[in-house]
Design an enzyme around this catalytic site. Structure first.
Site, mmCIF file in Angstrom:
data_model
loop_
_atom_site.group_PDB
_atom_site.id
_atom_site.type_symbol
_atom_site.label_atom_id
_atom_site.label_comp_id
_atom_site.label_asym_id
_atom_site.label_seq_id
_atom_site.Cartn_x
_atom_site.Cartn_y
_atom_site.Cartn_z
ATOM 1 N N GLY A 75 -11.291 -24.298 -21.195
ATOM 2 C CA GLY A 75 -12.122 -23.097 -21.274
ATOM 3 C C GLY A 75 -11.857 -22.280 -22.528
ATOM 4 O O GLY A 75 -12.769 -21.700 -23.117
ATOM 5 N N CYS A 76 -10.603 -22.255 -22.936
ATOM 6 C CA CYS A 76 -10.223 -21.493 -24.126
ATOM 7 C C CYS A 76 -10.756 -22.151 -25.392
ATOM 8 O O CYS A 76 -11.190 -21.472 -26.320
ATOM 9 C CB CYS A 76 -8.702 -21.379 -24.204
ATOM 10 S SG CYS A 76 -7.942 -20.641 -22.733
#
Length: 186
Positions: A75-76
């Site tokens: 996600g990052c």
């Protein structure tokens, strides 16, 4: 939801001839909130030799600081950091002096992740290896699969050292309110 009703603890300490009770009251940190002054904590950029003090970094400037649970995580790497990289020009045109990404990782990992993502001239990649800053703003979360103590996912606008906007993901790790598209520069 758990409420702490009584924070007094008793400890038994052995003295030379007998036992005696010592009362102690633990100090609980409060999560950062709008209006709080940013704490003075050293973070690291590129290597352990390059300290960046948060209080000095934010003095006299408008800073967007966003935090992620871990470098190189899906996600990052696919959404959170790329959003700030892509929107850096627009955010800076609205008066943001610097955009800073913080993660509980070592400075070498943060530097490598920034290089891999093309953040070099758009987003500063600062490491919080002992989670000192993360704990100072009380936005830590225990994520054993990622190594234990990590940062919740959040974003904040800091104006001259004071938090003027704070967006903490409701579950601490999701991707909604802390995204670059949700930053409101006034």
């Amino acid at each position: 939801m758990h409420f702490v009703l009584n924070t007094l603890r008793h400890s038994i300490v052995r003295s030379s001839k007998s036992f005696r009770r010592i009362h102690s009251t633990p100090v609980f940190a409060m999560p950062a909130k709008v209006g709080d002054k940013i704490p003075s904590v050293d973070l690291y950029e590129n290597s352990p030799a390059e300290k960046v003090n948060t209080e000095k970094l934010c003095s006299g400037k408008t800073i967007i600081l966003f935090a992620v649970p871990g470098a190189f995580t899906p996600g990052c790497s696919k959404t959170h950091l790329p959003g700030y990289i892509n929107d850096a020009g627009d955010l800076k045109a609205k008066g943001v002096d610097e955009i800073v990404c913080v993660s509980v990782n070592d400075p070498f990992v943060m530097a490598a992740w920034g290089k891999d993502q093309g953040a070099t001239d758009k987003v500063r990649m600062l490491a919080d290896p002992s989670a000192a800053f993360t704990k100072a703003v009380d936005l830590s979360v225990d994520l054993p699969p990622l190594g234990g103590t990590r940062s919740k996912r959040y974003s904040m606008i800091i104006k001259d050292g004071v938090i003027s906007e704070l967006n903490v993901e409701p579950d601490g790790t999701g991707l909604s309110c802390s995204l670059s598209k949700n930053i409101k520069i006034a």
